[in-house]
Every structure is written in C-alpha cells, then in structure tokens.
Enzyme design. Structure first.
Site, PDB file in Angstrom:
ATOM      1  N   ARG A 164       0.799  -1.239   0.000  1.00  0.00           N
ATOM      2  CA  ARG A 164       0.000   0.000   0.000  1.00  0.00           C
ATOM      3  C   ARG A 164       0.812   1.259   0.000  1.00  0.00           C
ATOM      4  NH1 ARG A 164      -2.270  -3.629   2.924  1.00  0.00           N
ATOM      5  NH2 ARG A 164      -0.182  -4.418   3.131  1.00  0.00           N
ATOM      6  N   THR A 165       1.918   1.312   0.712  1.00  0.00           N
ATOM      7  CA  THR A 165       2.626   2.596   0.792  1.00  0.00           C
ATOM      8  C   THR A 165       3.155   3.023  -0.578  1.00  0.00           C
ATOM      9  OG1 THR A 165       3.220   2.153   3.092  1.00  0.00           O
ATOM     10  CG2 THR A 165       4.469   3.860   1.966  1.00  0.00           C
ATOM     11  N   LYS A 189      26.336  -3.082  -6.921  1.00  0.00           N
ATOM     12  CA  LYS A 189      27.689  -2.841  -7.447  1.00  0.00           C
ATOM     13  C   LYS A 189      28.459  -1.943  -6.481  1.00  0.00           C
ATOM     14  CE  LYS A 189      25.748  -2.576 -12.129  1.00  0.00           C
ATOM     15  NZ  LYS A 189      25.592  -1.641 -13.249  1.00  0.00           N
ATOM     16  N   HIS A 214       7.781   5.955  10.449  1.00  0.00           N
ATOM     17  CA  HIS A 214       6.993   5.893   9.214  1.00  0.00           C
ATOM     18  C   HIS A 214       6.070   7.116   9.242  1.00  0.00           C
ATOM     19  CE1 HIS A 214       4.883   4.471   5.809  1.00  0.00           C
ATOM     20  NE2 HIS A 214       4.619   3.233   6.174  1.00  0.00           N
ATOM     21  N   ARG A 234      11.936   3.697   1.027  1.00  0.00           N
ATOM     22  CA  ARG A 234      11.757   2.797   2.174  1.00  0.00           C
ATOM     23  C   ARG A 234      13.022   1.954   2.304  1.00  0.00           C
ATOM     24  NH1 ARG A 234       6.582  -0.978   3.468  1.00  0.00           N
ATOM     25  NH2 ARG A 234       5.906   1.061   4.184  1.00  0.00           N
TER      26      ARG A 234
HETATM   27  C1  NCD Z   1       3.429  -0.799   7.912  1.00  0.00           C
HETATM   28  C2  NCD Z   1       4.927  -0.732   7.704  1.00  0.00           C
HETATM   29  O1  NCD Z   1       5.428  -1.020   6.629  1.00  0.00           O
HETATM   30  O2  NCD Z   1       5.563  -0.321   8.652  1.00  0.00           O
HETATM   31  N1  NCD Z   1       2.694  -0.963   6.762  1.00  0.00           N
HETATM   32  C3  NCD Z   1       2.349   0.139   6.022  1.00  0.00           C
HETATM   33  O3  NCD Z   1       3.172   0.935   5.649  1.00  0.00           O
HETATM   34  N2  NCD Z   1       1.053   0.328   5.763  1.00  0.00           N
HETATM   35  C4  NCD Z   1       3.043  -1.709   9.013  1.00  0.00           C
HETATM   36  C5  NCD Z   1       3.490  -3.120   8.987  1.00  0.00           C
HETATM   37  O4  NCD Z   1       4.223  -3.548   8.106  1.00  0.00           O
HETATM   38  O5  NCD Z   1       3.049  -3.843   9.897  1.00  0.00           O
END
Ligand code: NCD
Length: 305
Positions: free
Chosen positions: A57-58, A87, A136, A108
């Site tokens: 989703r993110t 590399k 996050h 990320r």
């Molecule tokens: C979360 C994450 O990646 O930290 N998910 C997200 O971004 N919606 C929570 C999780 O992974 O539990």
C-alpha cells in the site's frame, strides 16, 4: 511550517500548525479524488519510488497520489535485488544520481539512519516511506487524519496502542505526532515488545499507562491502534514464535470497546485483528488506505508545488 523543497524524514518535523496544514490540504485532495478527474497541480513533475523493503500500500499510495495530481512516476520496488547498490554504490550516490532525473524521491529502507544518508546525497526532497523499526511519518499522518475525521479533534482522547510497540515504526510515529495534543496514552504489548524508552521520553508530561491486559486497554480507548508482530525485525524464527498470536482483537474483545471507539491498523495484518472485526463499523483500517492517498497527495503538493 513551510514544506516547499523540504525533506520529510521524521514525524518530529511536524508541529501542530504543520499537521493541520497537511490535514486542510488533504480535505481538498479528497474532493479531487471524489470528483474522479485528476488534477494538473504537479504536471511536469516526476517522483521516483525506491523501495528496499516489501510494500504494497505505501508504494501504490504514493504513486497513485502523484498521478492523481498530474505528476509522473518511476519506480523500483526491489532496490535490494536490482539496483546499483549491488555494485557497491553508496546510498548517497544513488540518491544523488536519481535526483538529477526527478523532483522528489520516496524511499523505504530497513536500516535506521539510511534516510539521512539519502537526504545528504539528494539534490531534491526525500520522503521517508518507512525506515527500519524507527519511523513511518506518512503513515502516522494518515492515522491522525483518520482519527480527526472520526473524532473531530485530538484533545481529550484516550489512545490505546497495542501490539509490537518495540518495532512498529508506525506506532512510534503516531506517538510522536499525537504528543502535540492533550491525549492520554495506554500501551499494551507482550513483555518483550514494550514501548521503547525513547518514545516514553517523548511523551513526558502526558498521562501514560502501561497495562497488562488487552481488556484494560480496549475498555478505555477512544482510538485502538493495533500493530502486527513485526516478524522481519526478529533475530530468528524461534523468538518470533514466542510472541506470535499472543494478542488478537476479535469480536468478543470488541464487545468491551466503547460504542464510538475506532480501530486503526496500518496493515498488513496477520492474526492480530480477526477478519470478523472487518464488519464492525468501528473498524477503520480499510478506510485508512483511502485517507492515505489524500494525505500523500497533500504532502506531495506542499513539498513540490
Ligand atoms: C506498515 C509498515 O510497513 O511499517 N505498513 C504500512 O506501511 N502500511 C506496518 C506493517 O508492516 O506492519
């Protein structure tokens, strides 16, 4: 707070005024989405998503947000496996290079401290889409936006956070953002996954309770924030097994919750929120995904337009 041209690396950057600037903008963005016609506010702008950890989703949320505003997207969902870091390129150089081609980087990564390295290298704003177990910030923002929509504000609320409080970067960011308000915090977790000292220090001056049972938390909370056990942060399978399945929010538990409580969970879930809770009108976790698009559209506009 002026967001234009700024990196978004931590929830600590946001003050109250900054939060409401994002939420006001997000309301306008919802109208664009509901109208069914994309805007051209970010026409001509490019966003790169660089993901070194799993995501559904993110990454989609950022990419849909950019495109709804008329911007374009280039994406690598598997930087770990396929980028030039294989590399031996440094994180700084990777950011420097990609930033010559696009207007914003959304990243990320599993290592705490990595986002600062990307930001140091980049010539364009870097947005944190999840950094190890630390932070996050954009998920924190959308969680607060969801609370605002249902509760009309934050002051006076009791927020119960249960789950993997040690490793949930989402709940860390939620706490950092909620500390600006007159909120009571109630925490419940398996004893090995307690809320970190650092987070408790941030909440000094607030009414904070750590309770031994889920029931105690559920009964008093206006907002029930749940996180899954973050298996990927564990040293081995055995350690994970010790806590897996140790807390489950199910329909029986929901009978203890306030009639007007809401349940938020960033997703994905494993078993910590039973599927039977999905039909409970207090469950807001799928709506959160929608709110996330509006909030990320708002942030991209504030940073880029
Ligand atoms: C979360 C994450 O990646 O930290 N998910 C997200 O971004 N919606 C929570 C999780 O992974 O539990």
């Amino acid at each position: 707070m002026n967001f234009k041209g700024q990196h978004i690396l931590t929830a600590r950057q946001f003050d109250k005024e900054g939060l409401f600037a994002v939420f006001e903008e997000a309301k306008k963005m919802e109208k664009i989405v509901e109208g069914g016609r994309d805007s051209d506010i970010l026409a001509g702008k490019y966003m790169a998503t660089l993901f070194f950890e799993a995501s559904t989703r993110t990454r989609f949320s950022f990419e849909v947000s950019m495109q709804r505003l008329g911007g374009k997207v280039v994406s690598n969902a598997d930087m770990k496996g396929t980028s030039s870091l294989r590399k031996q390129e440094t994180l700084e150089d990777t950011a420097k290079v990609v930033s010559q081609m696009v207007d914003v980087l959304v990243i990320r990564h599993s290592d705490v401290g990595s986002l600062a390295k990307f930001a140091a290298g980049s010539d364009v704003p870097v947005i944190n889409a999840g950094e190890g177990a630390a932070e996050h910030p954009t998920q924190g923002l959308l969680d607060l936006y969801t609370i605002l929509k249902h509760k009309g504000g934050f002051d006076g609320l009791t927020v119960g956070l249960m789950g993997d409080l040690k490793n949930s970067r989402v709940q860390h960011s939620e706490c950092t953002l909620l500390k600006h308000f007159d909120v009571k915090f109630v925490f419940h977790s398996p004893s090995s996954l307690m809320v970190p000292e650092e987070t408790l220090n941030e909440l000094k001056g607030h009414d904070v309770k750590i309770v031994d049972s889920m029931e105690e938390l559920i009964g008093v909370s206006d907002v029930i924030s749940v996180s899954r056990v973050q298996q990927e942060r564990f040293e081995n399978e055995e350690e994970y097994r010790k806590v897996a399945g140790s807390y489950i929010l199910n329909a029986d538990m929901m009978r203890l919750a306030r009639k007007d409580a809401i349940v938020i969970q960033p997703l994905p879930r494993v078993d910590e929120v039973a599927v039977e809770v999905d039909n409970d009108p207090r469950a807001k976790y799928f709506e959160q995904v929608r709110n996330g698009v509006a909030v990320r559209m708002a942030l991209l506009k504030l940073v880029l337009a």
